[in-house]
Write an enzyme that holds these catalytic residues in place. Structure first.
Site, PDB file in Angstrom:
ATOM      1  CE  LYS A  79      -3.955   2.055   2.459  1.00 15.75           C
ATOM      2  NZ  LYS A  79      -4.871   1.932   3.607  1.00 15.75           N
ATOM      3  CB  SER A 154      -8.033   3.913   2.647  1.00 17.66           C
ATOM      4  OG  SER A 154      -7.245   3.281   3.643  1.00 17.66           O
ATOM      5  CB  SER A 178      -8.579   1.131   5.598  1.00 18.33           C
ATOM      6  OG  SER A 178      -9.276   2.344   5.635  1.00 18.33           O
TER       7      SER A 178
END
EC number: 6.3.5.7
Length: 485
Positions: A79, A154, A178
């Site tokens: 990420k 996210s 997330s």
């Protein structure tokens, strides 16, 4: 059949026997990215030259080593809010558009010790603020199951890349859901570990008391492998817990006879879709068939979780994001006649709308005259929410419910109304406020879109969470379904 349809343990065995090379795995990853990422849009940056060179290095070492690293040769996506040395890291924000870190996050170092190959960086909501990856400063990631729907957020790029078969696993971060919410939307497995189980050193902070890094994988066993590699105390992170890391893989026994499961009535109440409720009730029947029992319980303060979370997380974001000022690193405006203009214009041009909204909310909550009424009161409610979980865990082994109220929604459907977007995390947020571990595993479909089962455990008891998740997974076929791209 893709190579990544195999479990990590199976791939390691093939590598050990030299029936497969690390270069084969890296080739598979980049080939798949070239085939489908134009549609899915999961990756922001690729590290192909270094990845192929390192794969070759690992291949040469196979015959010379008695023991391979825990995740030897496995390709991974990271990420974009986890810093990677000399590989652009932006947190999907224009304010960090040219930021090349000078060090690696602790989790990246630990994965390197486990001998993984970093494929690239994954798209996300800007500074991890969002539930759909539509808040990225660069592009919107699509859900591999239906390209007209969101992958969640996210960590949308992290979940979509695994679901699309671009990498066998990825790292995400979870502040209010997330990891678990996009895992649910994309039909993969995502774990938010106990707060403090995994080092946050090198994670670009959103809300420091809530953020936690965790793995997204295709199955529960792989998830345990990755957590095994990244968990543990870190002297570089004062909030990492000095707690022994057990052998998570030994928890995957398939035996849950006699286990007591709590099902919060609030998790099957108003606002939760019928498909999500039905999938959980069917999952509970499976768990009953495996010898567990379940009872309905109450988490009475969970109704305040959403408001509590947005006050606390936005307050922490207001402080954490003050460092992005155009002076030290990242974007700097060309439109400034003095220092104050430099600060104002850099931040107004560099941050997206959602980030600005939360900074303003947090600054207001922390301001003189409102601190006691909002921030301090929210901290008190957080303590009550944590106590609710502790009370339930005195009698039960795990808590089970849906991960999300609905399956993935259409791109653009909720962007005009932040409150309906925020409500999407209503079932995951309490877990972050309490600091306990939670996992999402596939448990069914609604209109061709995946649904997730959330299993929540006691502090530092990821082993029991994995045990229940693995037993459920082995008794069902939901995790075997793959999207057609």
């Amino acid at each position: 059949m893709s190579l990544f349809d195999h479990k990590i343990s199976e791939l390691k065995e093939l590598l050990h026997k030299k029936e497969l090379s690390v270069s084969d795995l890296v080739d598979e990853s980049y080939k798949r990215i070239n085939e489908v990422d134009g549609k899915v849009q999961a990756f922001l940056a690729l590290d192909e030259e270094k990845a192929r060179a390192y794969a070759k290095e690992l291949d040469e070492a196979v015959g010379e080593k008695d023991e391979l690293g825990l995740l030897f040769g496995m390709p991974i996506g990271v990420k974009d809010n986890i810093v990677t040395k000399d590989l652009r890291t932006t947190a999907s924000s224009k304010i960090l558009q040219n930021f090349d870190p000078i060090y690696d996050a602790t989790v990246v170092n630990r994965l390197r010790d486990a001998e993984v190959v970093t494929i690239g960086k994954l798209n996300m909501d800007e500074f991890a603020m969002g539930s759909s990856t539509e808040n990225s400063g660069y592009k919107a990631t699509k859900n591999p199951w239906n390209l007209n729907t969101v992958p969640g957020g996210s960590s949308g790029g992290s979940a979509a890349s695994v679901a699309a078969g671009e990498v066998p696993f990825s790292l995400g971060s979870d502040t209010g859901g997330s990891i678990r919410q996009p895992a649910s939307f994309c039909g993969v497995v995502g774990l938010k570990p106990t707060y403090g189980r995994v080092s946050r050193y090198g994670l670009i902070a959103f809300a420091s008391s809530l953020d936690q890094i965790g793995p997204i994988t295709r199955n529960v066993e792989d998830n345990a492998y990755v957590l095994q590699a990244i968990a543990g105390v870190d002297q570089m992170d004062a909030t990492s817990a000095n707690v022994d890391v057990p052998d998570f893989l030994s928890s995957l026994t398939g035996d849950i006879k006699g286990m007591k499961i709590a099902v919060p009535k609030e998790y099957l109440g108003e606002g939760v879709g019928e498909e999500a409720k039905e999938s959980v009730l069917q999952a509970l029947k499976v768990l009953e068939g495996l010898g567990a029992t379940w009872e309905e319980v109450s988490l009475p303060h969970s109704k305040y979780a959403l408001a509590t979370y947005y006050l606390l997380s936005s307050s922490e974001a207001s402080a954490n994001l003050a460092r992005f000022d155009g002076i030290r690193y990242g974007y700097r405006t060309d439109n400034a006649e003095n220092l104050i203009d430099l600060y104002k214009n850099t931040r107004s041009e560099g941050f997206g709308n959602e980030v600005k909204r939360r900074i303003m909310l947090g600054t207001f909550a922390l301001s003189s005259g409102y601190y006691d009424a909002y921030y301090k009161k929210a901290q008190k409610v957080r303590t009550l929410i944590k106590k609710d979980f502790e009370d339930v865990f005195e009698k039960y082994d795990v808590i089970v419910g849906p991960t999300t109220p609905t399956p993935a929604f259409k791109i653009g459907e909720k962007t005009s109304d932040p409150l309906t977007m925020y409500a999407n995390d209503i079932l995951t947020i309490p877990v972050n406020l309490a600091g306990v571990p939670g996992i999402s595993v596939p448990c069914g479909f609604a209109n061709g879109l995946p649904l997730g089962l959330q299993i929540i455990g006691k502090h530092f008891d990821e082993g029991t969470v994995y045990r229940v998740a693995h037993a459920f997974e082995q008794a069902t076929d939901h995790h075997k379904a793959k999207p057609e791209l």
